[in-house]
Scaffold this motif. Sequence first.
Motif, short mmCIF file in Angstrom:
data_model
loop_
_atom_site.label_atom_id
_atom_site.label_comp_id
_atom_site.label_asym_id
_atom_site.label_seq_id
_atom_site.Cartn_x
_atom_site.Cartn_y
_atom_site.Cartn_z
N TRP A 3 12.59 -3.40 -0.33
CA TRP A 3 13.32 -3.85 -1.51
C TRP A 3 14.59 -3.03 -1.70
N ALA A 4 15.64 -3.74 -2.09
CA ALA A 4 16.87 -3.05 -2.47
C ALA A 4 17.11 -3.36 -3.94
N ALA A 78 9.30 -2.92 -5.12
CA ALA A 78 10.39 -3.29 -6.01
C ALA A 78 10.57 -2.24 -7.11
N ARG A 79 9.46 -1.81 -7.66
CA ARG A 79 9.53 -0.86 -8.79
C ARG A 79 10.16 0.46 -8.35
N ALA A 80 9.75 0.92 -7.19
CA ALA A 80 10.29 2.19 -6.69
C ALA A 80 11.78 2.07 -6.42
N LEU A 92 11.05 9.49 -4.79
CA LEU A 92 10.47 9.10 -6.07
C LEU A 92 10.01 10.31 -6.87
N GLU A 93 9.43 11.29 -6.16
CA GLU A 93 8.87 12.47 -6.80
C GLU A 93 9.92 13.22 -7.63
N LEU A 137 1.53 3.39 -16.91
CA LEU A 137 0.58 3.71 -15.85
C LEU A 137 0.61 2.63 -14.77
N ASP A 138 0.64 1.35 -15.23
CA ASP A 138 0.69 0.25 -14.26
C ASP A 138 1.97 0.29 -13.44
N ASP A 139 3.10 0.58 -14.13
CA ASP A 139 4.38 0.66 -13.42
C ASP A 139 4.33 1.73 -12.34
N LEU A 140 3.68 2.85 -12.70
CA LEU A 140 3.57 3.96 -11.75
C LEU A 140 2.78 3.50 -10.52
N GLU A 141 1.65 2.80 -10.79
CA GLU A 141 0.82 2.29 -9.68
C GLU A 141 1.62 1.31 -8.82
N ARG A 142 2.44 0.47 -9.49
CA ARG A 142 3.24 -0.52 -8.76
C ARG A 142 4.29 0.16 -7.90
#
Lengths: 390, 234
Positions: A3-4, A78-80, A92-93, A137-142
């Motif tokens: 993803w970009a 996508a989220r990352a 990301l970290e 939390l969900d966004d983090l998992e995604r």
Amino acid sequence: MLWAALHFPCLPGETLQQIAAWACQFTPRVSLEPPRALLLEVEGSLLCFGGAQGFFGRLREGIAAMGFEASLGVAPTARAALWLARGGGETLEELPVEAACEGEAQVFLNQVGIRTIGELRRLPREGLARRCGQRLLDDLERAYGRLPEAREFYVPPRRFAAHLELPAEVAHAEGLLFAARRLLVRLEGLLAAHQAGIRRFKLILLSRKSELPVEIGLASPTRQTERLAQLLRERLARLALAHPVDAIRLEAADFSPLHERSGGLFGDAAADAEDWVQLVERLRARLGPAAVYGLATQPDHRPELAWRRIEPGDWDAREFVQPGARPLWLMESRKIQETEFTLLAGPERIESGWWDGDEASRDYFIARLGESLGWIYREDGEWHLHGLFA
Amino acid sequence: MAGLEEILQRHPVWRGGSFARLAAALPSGYGELDRELPGGGWPTGGLTELCGSHEGIGELALLMPALARLTSAGKRVLWLAPPHLPYAPALAAAGVDLAHLAIVQPPGRREALWAAEQALRAGSCHALVAWLRHARYADLRRLAVAAESSRAFVVLFRPPAAAHEASPAALRLALEPAGGALALRILKRRGAPLAAPLHLVVKRPFHALGRAAFPLPARRDAPADRRVGLPVHA
């Protein structure tokens, strides 16, 4: 999947959809992330653009040509990618938590001393869900690819309309070209997404007092920004503005399919024909449509009606019937005196037109006029010069 | 003498009588003329100037074989700012495929120059026939540069007085009537000058040319003689 994400720090309202339409030329999987980000799934497209470097180069060039600034993030989810684009970091970290959340959650995390996503991830999950909501939390998992993310893809419209406010009023029509080009780049992207071209478009020059539409027609469908801009330049050069312009709008509809053609090495007749069509189009844009024409023969015995103006290239040789000797120059017929010429050959009687009221009954002769060879006729006892055998 | 020939054969000696080598030339359709033109025909990728002493002496007929050959091969030809109407039936009779001919009538000198440059920049225009009134040397220079960067046959018709002016054209011909024929003087070519003029019989209504003038036919009483005519060539 790769993803970009494109994050636009500042973006006028309603522009995001247009950029999405433009981006559809790179991949059919473009997703909006309002208010100021776009997500593109690009894995399958990289090869078409000569690898990641070529692809992102083109993407950046295009955004700059439209006059926007964007930060780019690339990640397997996508989220990352979105967080990377927003945070502007390498991994990301290391990203600040601001990239991932906002509002109360962000204030709380700052208060407890959580600065980066990495730190956020190491917090106990139950407590985080209770304090900041399940969504974070969900966004983090995604972002880390442990939960799937369903995204809706943008479908580009089949028409184009874009508005651009000018930074300052423009009094000379030619000065509008720079701004118009930015809109043309968007149009090209949208057309590329549809594999289509246009035969006409309209640029509307807006001022406080009036609207001035400038319509441009093309001889063959195209989407090339350069060709469109060139025609626009010739048209704008001829235009005198009554009022300074403060905004422009570009409109185009009626997309027609445009197939990519591979260029021939030499003597490519199709490329030659296309080049010719564009030449005629350029000449007409500057000199006016009537200044360029083709010639055709017409079956009529009256010499002045035995030809007509046509679109260049519209002639069919089968419609030609060879008449007697005809001069290469036809002139407005003018009276001449008997002392001015000596007859060499003739007569050729032309009697015609009695049925449409424009009756002609003339005897044509070939005559020498000084050094020239002329085509003269006698009608009602008067002599007229009608052409030159040049 | 045999020794001299041998030396000339062996050594790369350039002799004044030989022509410059041109990449491509377009056969003019007149053998006598082709023999005198560098490359064996009208130059392509260079400016050709024709200075006619009068109008209507066969100056266009001179170009017709070349234009007919180009257009019937599907190559496009542009006429820029012709002073009169190019007459379609005569062009078609000369073998020109009108489907590959376009006429451009620009309003002025600057537009004409612009149009010429556009046409020569486009690779699809294989011949440009132009009339420029009041062309200055700088205009000719621009046109010559544009012609040299193209692969087109570029002809510029000039007024008779221009034969005495300097010009950057690659080939310059002065045209004069000579009885029924057309006399060509080569003012400039890429090669040795040609002293004697060439006499070409260009294709014009031949039957008229060899004949002596005949007296005017008796004047008929026009109104009395006029009746409803039928098209005689139908």
